[in-house]
Design an enzyme around this catalytic site. Structure first.
Site, PDB file in Angstrom:
ATOM      1  N   LEU A  27       7.607   2.668   5.937  1.00  0.00           N
ATOM      2  CA  LEU A  27       8.607   1.633   6.255  1.00  0.00           C
ATOM      3  C   LEU A  27       9.963   1.973   5.639  1.00  0.00           C
ATOM      4  O   LEU A  27      11.011   1.689   6.223  1.00  0.00           O
ATOM      5  CB  LEU A  27       8.117   0.260   5.793  1.00  0.00           C
ATOM      6  CG  LEU A  27       7.103  -0.335   6.777  1.00  0.00           C
ATOM      7  CD1 LEU A  27       6.079  -1.170   6.081  1.00  0.00           C
ATOM      8  CD2 LEU A  27       7.801  -1.156   7.830  1.00  0.00           C
ATOM      9  N   VAL A  38       1.094   4.528   1.319  1.00  0.00           N
ATOM     10  CA  VAL A  38       1.586   5.275   2.487  1.00  0.00           C
ATOM     11  C   VAL A  38       2.516   4.389   3.332  1.00  0.00           C
ATOM     12  O   VAL A  38       3.590   4.826   3.778  1.00  0.00           O
ATOM     13  CB  VAL A  38       0.411   5.821   3.340  1.00  0.00           C
ATOM     14  CG1 VAL A  38       0.931   6.571   4.551  1.00  0.00           C
ATOM     15  CG2 VAL A  38      -0.510   6.705   2.510  1.00  0.00           C
ATOM     16  N   CYS A  39       2.099   3.135   3.520  1.00  0.00           N
ATOM     17  CA  CYS A  39       2.914   2.208   4.333  1.00  0.00           C
ATOM     18  C   CYS A  39       4.296   2.024   3.719  1.00  0.00           C
ATOM     19  O   CYS A  39       5.296   1.946   4.448  1.00  0.00           O
ATOM     20  CB  CYS A  39       2.237   0.845   4.440  1.00  0.00           C
ATOM     21  SG  CYS A  39       0.625   0.915   5.208  1.00  0.00           S
ATOM     22  N   THR A  40       4.359   1.950   2.384  1.00  0.00           N
ATOM     23  CA  THR A  40       5.661   1.765   1.716  1.00  0.00           C
ATOM     24  C   THR A  40       6.571   2.954   2.024  1.00  0.00           C
ATOM     25  O   THR A  40       7.753   2.779   2.331  1.00  0.00           O
ATOM     26  CB  THR A  40       5.450   1.587   0.192  1.00  0.00           C
ATOM     27  OG1 THR A  40       4.571   0.475   0.011  1.00  0.00           O
ATOM     28  CG2 THR A  40       6.755   1.357  -0.536  1.00  0.00           C
ATOM     29  N   THR A  78       0.880  -1.182   0.000  1.00  0.00           N
ATOM     30  CA  THR A  78       0.000   0.000   0.000  1.00  0.00           C
ATOM     31  C   THR A  78       0.917   1.232   0.000  1.00  0.00           C
ATOM     32  O   THR A  78       2.030   1.179   0.558  1.00  0.00           O
ATOM     33  CB  THR A  78      -0.939   0.020   1.224  1.00  0.00           C
ATOM     34  OG1 THR A  78      -0.159  -0.136   2.394  1.00  0.00           O
ATOM     35  CG2 THR A  78      -1.989  -1.074   1.147  1.00  0.00           C
TER      36      THR A  78
END
Ligand code: BEZ
Length: 280
Positions: A50, A45-47, A43
């Protein structure tokens, strides 16, 4: 925010991660941990989040703080996703473990749920070495977190903890800025605790409760390197001195012979001129 919160012990769950299975308390032992959740793998934003954690990892290392991610997919999917994260982060490596939670069974137990969506959130707990929550953020899935703020809040916790919570950090504080002295500390106590002194703000109430003092943060994990730096520096200094010493002498037998020849020729020259140069 229902569920575990500040001061509560994180349940000692056994978790499957990209670094194998372990119990949370074993991971938390002996250091502070930043535990952060994500709605799902692959996804956008998560990429970015992290990837940012991977880029900031050296800052957490410097403070002796561990990272532990969680995303609501399985370990195999996490491992595939890490390739994207590292490419997006221009090669910064994801060295921290990521917990798998494909059935969303762990997030409610860690209070990492968005109560509006009744689904995964961007929660972040800073956990102490005693496995207790010291700070929590709860963001909806539509808002990416700010890693500078995570680090700033962590520095505040470490600073307060180093001073047994007798100090606190004021608005927008950064690690090289003055801190404030807790109202629980009397002026007499403060004089003993802070030999560097403190400044009391002159406010209309004249209650003298706003006192600033200087305090510096020490990156904990690197202090053990000091004796090594000392020994290495001493070694380098010794080698330099030996090098300089060797430069004063002929470095090979041929050079020594040439030097002796030069001296003998010089003596002959002065003898011819009638100058006494002695026998040595
Ligand atoms: C994201 O990581 O981009 C995302 C995840 C869930 C909902 C919305 C955005």
């Amino acid at each position: 925010m229902p569920g575990i919160t500040l001061g509560d012990t994180v349940p000692n769950l056994e978790v499957a991660t990209t670094h194998g299975k372990f119990k949370l308390h074993d991971y938390f032992a002996d250091s502070w941990t930043v535990l952060f959740s994500h709605p799902g793998d692959f996804t956008p934003v998560c990429t970015t989040e992290l990837g940012a954690m991977a880029k900031y990892a050296h800052e957490f290392d410097k403070r002796g703080v561990k990272l532990l991610g969680l995303s609501c997919d399985d370990v195999q999917s996490h491992k595939e996703w890490i390739k994207d994260i590292e490419a997006f982060a221009h090669g910064s490596k994801v060295k921290y473990p990521i917990i798998a939670d494909p059935n969303k069974e762990i997030i409610p137990q860690l209070n990492m749920i968005d109560p509006i969506e009744n689904g995964p959130s961007r929660a972040l707990h800073i956990v102490g070495p005693d496995s207790k929550i010291k700070l929590s953020f709860l963001y909806p899935s539509t808002t990416g977190r700010n890693m500078d703020e995570v680090l700033r809040a962590l520095d505040s916790l470490l600073m307060a903890s180093k001073h047994n919570n007798k100090i606190a950090t004021p608005v927008n504080w950064k690690p090289d800025e003055p801190v404030v002295i807790s109202p629980a500390v009397s002026d007499e106590e403060a004089k003993k605790m802070f030999p560097q002194g403190f400044k009391t703000a002159d406010l209309p109430s004249k209650k003298g409760y706003l006192r600033h003092t200087e305090a510096a943060i020490i990156p904990r994990s690197h202090t053990w390197l000091l004796p090594i730096y000392f020994v290495v520096s001493l070694g380098c200094y010794g080698l330099l001195m030996v090098g300089i010493g060797l430069m004063q002498f002929p470095t090979c037998p041929q050079e020594a012979v040439l030097l002796q020849k030069d001296i003998a020729e010089a003596k002959d020259f002065f003898k011819h001129k009638g100058v006494d140069v002695g026998s040595n």
